[in-house]
Write an enzyme that holds these catalytic residues in place. Sequence first.
Site, mmCIF file in Angstrom:
data_model
loop_
_atom_site.group_PDB
_atom_site.id
_atom_site.type_symbol
_atom_site.label_atom_id
_atom_site.label_comp_id
_atom_site.label_asym_id
_atom_site.label_seq_id
_atom_site.Cartn_x
_atom_site.Cartn_y
_atom_site.Cartn_z
ATOM 1 N N SER A 374 -6.928 -13.042 -37.767
ATOM 2 C CA SER A 374 -6.097 -14.015 -37.300
ATOM 3 C C SER A 374 -5.024 -14.079 -38.442
ATOM 4 O O SER A 374 -5.477 -13.462 -39.807
ATOM 5 C CB SER A 374 -6.854 -15.245 -37.313
ATOM 6 N N GLU A 375 -3.874 -14.374 -38.160
ATOM 7 C CA GLU A 375 -2.740 -14.336 -38.976
ATOM 8 C C GLU A 375 -2.726 -15.806 -39.508
ATOM 9 O O GLU A 375 -2.301 -16.839 -38.536
ATOM 10 C CB GLU A 375 -1.571 -13.776 -38.596
ATOM 11 N N THR A 376 -2.847 -16.189 -40.594
ATOM 12 C CA THR A 376 -2.860 -17.599 -41.002
ATOM 13 C C THR A 376 -2.478 -17.976 -42.436
ATOM 14 O O THR A 376 -2.152 -17.045 -43.287
ATOM 15 C CB THR A 376 -4.551 -17.929 -41.323
ATOM 16 N N VAL A 377 -2.090 -19.155 -42.614
ATOM 17 C CA VAL A 377 -1.796 -19.430 -44.047
ATOM 18 C C VAL A 377 -2.625 -20.758 -44.396
ATOM 19 O O VAL A 377 -3.201 -21.612 -43.689
ATOM 20 C CB VAL A 377 -0.229 -20.136 -44.188
#
Length: 558
Positions: A374-377
Amino acid sequence: MNRPRLHALVGALVTLATARAPLPAQRPSTMAGRSTVYASSAVVATSQPLASAAGLEILRRGGNAIDAAVAAAAVLSVTEPHMTGIGGDMFAIVWLAREQKLVALNASGRAGSLMTRATLQARGFRAGSQQGVMSVTVPGALAGWDKLVRTHGKRTLAQVLQPAIGYARDGFPLSPIIAAQWADETTFLQRDSAAAATFLPRGRAPKAGEWFRNPDYARTLKTIADSGIGTFYGGSIGQRLVSRLAALNGFVTLDDLRKNAPTWVTPISVPFKGYRVWELPPNNQGIAALEMLRILEPYDLKTMGHNSPEYLHHLIEAKKLAYADLDRFVGDADHLDMPAEQMLTDAFIAERRSHLDAKRAQERMDPGPMRTKSETVYLTVADAEGNMVSFINSNYDSFGSGIVVPGTGFALHNRGAGFTLTEGLPNTVAPGKRPFHTLIPGFVTQTVNGREQAYMSFGLMGGGVQAQGHVQFLLNYFVFGMDLQASIDAPRFRHYDRNRVALEPPIGDGVRNALAAMGHLLIDQPTVAFGGAQAIVRLPKGYAAGSDPRKDGMAVGY
């Protein structure tokens, strides 16, 4: 917000925040150019400097940690649009200083009312990968931002959105890691004309140091600031979103948007080294981090040696056991067939631990016995009042579904890819269900004079690496005595499936050869695969903070 003032703050506040004294009995970071940040009153740690500075400015202007976290998240939706935005979901754990308690928010959206297992099967849906419109579920992040600020903040949502609106309208220079990740998605973005128009100005991704403006997103955020989130959840923006999805044969209706609501949930925890580690309950993978910690309890990990073959083997095998249970038992909290707490009981953990072979890698782990990606902050904030926020926001994959509604300036997430089509599981896709989530904010408390007190807010972005990354970070800090920044910097492993595992390059050939002899299949992965962490520790006076060098971010304080 005044742009030059914010740019100046970045440099000035870093100098102010890094006046520090060493923590006792801890080894400092050996990574060049990074050290633990110490601040006397408040601190912000995010994956992008402008977001950190924006959060700090909110604090300086009288906002609290909740306001600053949402402001920073909004700026990240501008500066890291591949990772996060109002087209995605969010979760948070918040320590409320006045009430002396933890609260937690699940702001993940649900499957659209038209999303059925039969329809996805007929259209060739493959769980776990980007699926365009088939994977778009209701975006929950914006409702979560609003709920946090209205319930526990000191500022309005309109006020905390102002820094993000300014950067979207006026532009900002791209930081290097973000620019490289953005460029990697060029072909993907070209599949959707509005995505290409928004994120590939002049036909390509912006380069490091180049300025990027997103006037469409600035208008979207300003409309929300002026009119409230109802414009997104059923109003004019929502109507445009639903019309675009309908044209692509999507599953989200206007009524689905109107019904969206975040949920206050009770975090779950386990004791650990004299502290208590907290995660969110299903529908996310936080319970896997807790299960791993419990499986590893009896082993003398410190004697094994940090990142030794024996140590890594035990962690990898514990991960396999915990993640097998995720696949079988975790999904929408309203559809579980075994209570989450059951997975943390002594009997369940003992049964799981019995399958850990200390000498040999197991290719396949079955889930534990039934009882009743996942692409996440990730960012974290602590303020002068003692409030602490552990906050995570994500598009899932990079730029999510790859779909941008023309004129809105943001990508819709692909969180529906987290569902399974296998029948009879808590995570089997169905209309109105929340999908399994990789997003997990973490928290640590300690008991002082008989009362639970905030100690650490932490998290690690990166899809399926998150729970295993949480465990590695906690062991670095609490077992091996590394200081906060060193605990973040230390090289990690990431296990994928079967016996496939990746190790960061600082882990040498001797360790790799020994793991291979145990049956592990070593693969190469880029730095981004190992995630990026932020963390804050509450000190007797002030705070310590760290930010991952694998990202462009930083910790700042005053």
